[in-house]
Motif scaffolding. Sequence first.
Motif, PDB file in Angstrom:
ATOM      1  N   UNK A  20       5.167  -8.112   0.099  1.00 49.24           N
ATOM      2  CA  UNK A  20       4.761  -8.412   1.470  1.00 49.24           C
ATOM      3  C   UNK A  20       3.275  -8.140   1.675  1.00 49.24           C
ATOM      4  N   UNK A  21       2.786  -7.042   1.112  1.00 50.16           N
ATOM      5  CA  UNK A  21       1.358  -6.726   1.216  1.00 50.16           C
ATOM      6  C   UNK A  21       0.520  -7.816   0.548  1.00 50.16           C
ATOM      7  N   UNK A  22       0.946  -8.268  -0.613  1.00 47.54           N
ATOM      8  CA  UNK A  22       0.200  -9.312  -1.325  1.00 47.54           C
ATOM      9  C   UNK A  22       0.245 -10.627  -0.540  1.00 47.54           C
ATOM     10  N   UNK A  23       1.356 -10.902   0.143  1.00 46.76           N
ATOM     11  CA  UNK A  23       1.438 -12.109   0.975  1.00 46.76           C
ATOM     12  C   UNK A  23       0.470 -12.016   2.147  1.00 46.76           C
ATOM     13  N   UNK A  24       0.398 -10.845   2.770  1.00 45.23           N
ATOM     14  CA  UNK A  24      -0.554 -10.644   3.861  1.00 45.23           C
ATOM     15  C   UNK A  24      -1.983 -10.789   3.342  1.00 45.23           C
ATOM     16  N   UNK A  84      -4.119   2.537   4.826  1.00 43.14           N
ATOM     17  CA  UNK A  84      -2.959   3.426   4.919  1.00 43.14           C
ATOM     18  C   UNK A  84      -1.829   2.934   4.017  1.00 43.14           C
ATOM     19  N   UNK A  85      -1.613   1.625   4.010  1.00 40.47           N
ATOM     20  CA  UNK A  85      -0.573   1.057   3.145  1.00 40.47           C
ATOM     21  C   UNK A  85      -0.958   1.253   1.681  1.00 40.47           C
ATOM     22  N   UNK A  86      -2.236   1.080   1.362  1.00 43.42           N
ATOM     23  CA  UNK A  86      -2.692   1.297  -0.016  1.00 43.42           C
ATOM     24  C   UNK A  86      -2.472   2.738  -0.462  1.00 43.42           C
ATOM     25  N   UNK A 138      -0.810  -0.173  -7.941  1.00 38.10           N
ATOM     26  CA  UNK A 138      -2.165  -0.578  -7.596  1.00 38.10           C
ATOM     27  C   UNK A 138      -2.154  -1.893  -6.813  1.00 38.10           C
ATOM     28  N   UNK A 139      -2.828  -1.908  -5.668  1.00 33.65           N
ATOM     29  CA  UNK A 139      -2.985  -3.127  -4.870  1.00 33.65           C
ATOM     30  C   UNK A 139      -4.456  -3.263  -4.488  1.00 33.65           C
ATOM     31  N   UNK A 140      -4.942  -4.485  -4.350  1.00 29.51           N
ATOM     32  CA  UNK A 140      -6.353  -4.674  -4.005  1.00 29.51           C
ATOM     33  C   UNK A 140      -6.639  -4.290  -2.548  1.00 29.51           C
ATOM     34  N   UNK A 141      -7.882  -3.900  -2.259  1.00 32.55           N
ATOM     35  CA  UNK A 141      -8.234  -3.532  -0.885  1.00 32.55           C
ATOM     36  C   UNK A 141      -8.344  -4.754   0.016  1.00 32.55           C
ATOM     37  N   UNK A 142      -8.267  -4.519   1.295  1.00 31.82           N
ATOM     38  CA  UNK A 142      -8.376  -5.573   2.293  1.00 31.82           C
ATOM     39  C   UNK A 142      -9.673  -5.366   3.062  1.00 31.82           C
ATOM     40  N   UNK A 143     -10.611  -6.306   2.933  1.00 26.64           N
ATOM     41  CA  UNK A 143     -11.880  -6.261   3.661  1.00 26.64           C
ATOM     42  C   UNK A 143     -12.154  -7.632   4.252  1.00 26.64           C
TER      43      UNK A 143
END
Length: 147
Positions: free
Chosen positions: A17-21, A97-99, A108-113
């Motif tokens: 779900x995070x990757x979809x967002x 926070x999710x990361x 490991x997930x990429x950051x959101x900027x």
Amino acid sequence: MEAALETLTSTSNLRAQYMAVLREMRQLQDHFGLSVACDVAANIITLLYSIDFFISFATMGYQMRIVTISTISICYSLLRLLVVAETCAAASSGADEVRSLFAECSVEVPPLHFSAAGFFYVDRPLLVSVLSITVTYVVVLFQFHSV
């Protein structure tokens, strides 16, 4: 064993779900990044022009109406920049926070900027940069008006 499998499945679903967002955010950024960059640039130009207008007419003793309109324009430009920067910063901090939750699970997930077409990041430090540009511009204007 069953609880561990359930935790692994829920972590996997959360990561998906995070990757979809993240994909949707990048697609939005591709479509609106240049628009945001132009909007920020237009707000900065409007802000600086309004300050110049304000200083020029306030020192010449013009009508209070002109000075008031300049002040309203300055506030409006700052408010627009504040809303855009705070919205993007809030989304980025929520993603952080999710990361951190993923980091606890060693995932490991990429950051959101949010960036404005790759030129600069749209977040709180942008406001500090705009404020420093504005203060520098005002100092230079006062120096030219006092000469």
